[in-house]
Design a protein around this motif. Sequence first.
Motif, mmCIF file in Angstrom:
data_model
loop_
_atom_site.group_PDB
_atom_site.id
_atom_site.type_symbol
_atom_site.label_atom_id
_atom_site.label_comp_id
_atom_site.label_asym_id
_atom_site.label_seq_id
_atom_site.Cartn_x
_atom_site.Cartn_y
_atom_site.Cartn_z
ATOM 1 N N ASP A 14 0.822 -1.211 0.000
ATOM 2 C CA ASP A 14 0.000 0.000 0.000
ATOM 3 C C ASP A 14 0.859 1.264 0.000
ATOM 4 O OD1 ASP A 14 0.930 -0.501 2.577
ATOM 5 O OD2 ASP A 14 -0.866 0.289 3.549
ATOM 6 N N MET A 15 2.038 1.213 0.651
ATOM 7 C CA MET A 15 2.930 2.376 0.643
ATOM 8 C C MET A 15 3.478 2.635 -0.757
ATOM 9 S SD MET A 15 4.964 1.657 4.208
ATOM 10 C CE MET A 15 5.949 3.168 4.205
ATOM 11 N N GLY A 18 0.687 4.071 -2.891
ATOM 12 C CA GLY A 18 0.481 5.469 -2.547
ATOM 13 C C GLY A 18 1.553 6.359 -3.128
ATOM 14 N N THR A 51 1.889 12.673 7.898
ATOM 15 C CA THR A 51 2.626 11.689 8.668
ATOM 16 C C THR A 51 3.937 12.326 9.090
ATOM 17 O OG1 THR A 51 3.765 9.538 8.590
ATOM 18 C CG2 THR A 51 3.394 10.639 6.487
ATOM 19 N N THR A 57 0.430 10.448 0.312
ATOM 20 C CA THR A 57 -0.785 9.805 -0.180
ATOM 21 C C THR A 57 -0.937 8.438 0.477
ATOM 22 O OG1 THR A 57 -0.777 10.942 -2.318
ATOM 23 C CG2 THR A 57 -1.943 8.841 -2.210
ATOM 24 N N ARG A 58 -2.117 8.200 1.018
ATOM 25 C CA ARG A 58 -2.425 6.895 1.611
ATOM 26 C C ARG A 58 -3.571 6.282 0.823
ATOM 27 N NH1 ARG A 58 -3.576 7.370 7.618
ATOM 28 N NH2 ARG A 58 -1.296 7.147 7.772
ATOM 29 N N GLY A 215 4.402 7.805 -0.292
ATOM 30 C CA GLY A 215 3.337 6.881 0.056
ATOM 31 C C GLY A 215 3.339 6.615 1.549
ATOM 32 N N ALA A 216 2.212 6.846 2.196
ATOM 33 C CA ALA A 216 2.132 6.750 3.656
ATOM 34 C C ALA A 216 1.769 5.339 4.100
ATOM 35 C CB ALA A 216 1.095 7.731 4.190
ATOM 36 N N GLY A 217 2.434 4.897 5.156
ATOM 37 C CA GLY A 217 2.058 3.658 5.816
ATOM 38 C C GLY A 217 0.987 3.912 6.857
ATOM 39 N N THR A 218 0.502 2.853 7.477
ATOM 40 C CA THR A 218 -0.585 2.998 8.447
ATOM 41 C C THR A 218 -0.081 3.280 9.856
ATOM 42 O OG1 THR A 218 -0.606 0.583 8.718
ATOM 43 C CG2 THR A 218 -2.140 1.527 7.134
ATOM 44 N N VAL A 227 6.984 6.755 5.528
ATOM 45 C CA VAL A 227 6.755 6.901 4.088
ATOM 46 C C VAL A 227 7.738 6.063 3.279
ATOM 47 C CG1 VAL A 227 5.784 9.229 4.207
ATOM 48 C CG2 VAL A 227 8.263 8.930 3.957
#
Length: 375
Positions: A14-15, A18, A51, A57-58, A215-218, A227
């Motif tokens: 997902d990162m 993103g 973040t 972006t997530r 790209g942002a992680g959770t 990121v």
Amino acid sequence: MILFLNPFTGLAGDMLLGALLDAGASLDAVRRAVALTGLTGWRLDAERVRTGALTATRVLIDVEDDASERPAAELIAMAARAGLPVADAALTAIAEAEGALHGVPPADVHLHELGGHDTLIDIVGCAAALRDLGVTRVHCAPLPLGSGTVRTRHGVLPVPAPATLALLKGARVRAGAAGEAVTPTGAALLHAAGTVHGAVYGTVPEMELHATGYGAGTRELPDRPNVTVAMLGRPTAGPDHQVVLSTNLDDVTGEILGHVIERALAAGAADAWITPAVMKKGRPAHVLHVLAPVELAGRLQELVLAETGSLGLRRSVVEKVALPRHFETVRLYGQDVRMKHGPWGVKPEHDDLARLAQVTGKPLRELAREAFDAL
């Protein structure tokens, strides 16, 4: 386009998705690719989040079917409908790694944590984003490996997870903070991008920087943004030193020669070709040539010698001049066709036209004309 990845705090599917969307990949193109898999009951969105000190972006994935266990073969078959080599290679690599770890054939692998539809969306989505951005080469900084343990259906396992380590074979790694920094999905995507486009580990390559994405992680980290950074650039037009590997072959079949070319290109060769020759004593033969980036020359040399059985080859350093180019995507009959633009013209990508010809039954020449008309 060259893609340079900086896994600042790690790499997950997902990162990466993103970061690619943040760098300019089309969310609609990603959604269309996922839809081709036949997956139902899902929604994919993206949002800007903060973040640490950065905005990034997530991706937001919502699926009605939240089952996390499925046969690997089911996900592979669904991904194949999208026609994305990176997605096929990533899921196949996961099945092979899990099969080796658990002692079962890849075709019989049953995925537990990686069996969810979100895995399919991450992998197909990243593959579609890479294609939409026109990525032809992937570079990556050394990956930070976390530490500690993770609880799975197989019990408590060390971090990095065994599947992650298997998928990172050949990658450059470094120590990282506690926790899982690189996920199996992230490792599989990097492995697949390297298989399809060639992966180089190290510093930022010389390029004309075009875009940067975060790209942002959770997870929220106390001292830094969580990121993955994607830098997208065009190759510079100046000379690029590469290595030409050449070997004379008079006892290798045409089928093997074609196989070697396919493998060399998949392993990162810039080009590969064959010329006919007449050797001593009038023997007809072929000369196999592989144009290799300097950092991949050793690996490609081993591949050529192993596949052909040749007892030696020649290496020469050459200067390659690559003019800038970029891609534009047009839609024909519900499929994406990439149009490659150079300083002196534009042409559709053959692989995209060939795939479309299989679907529509139309001649390639006619589809090429329609692609130009759609610009």
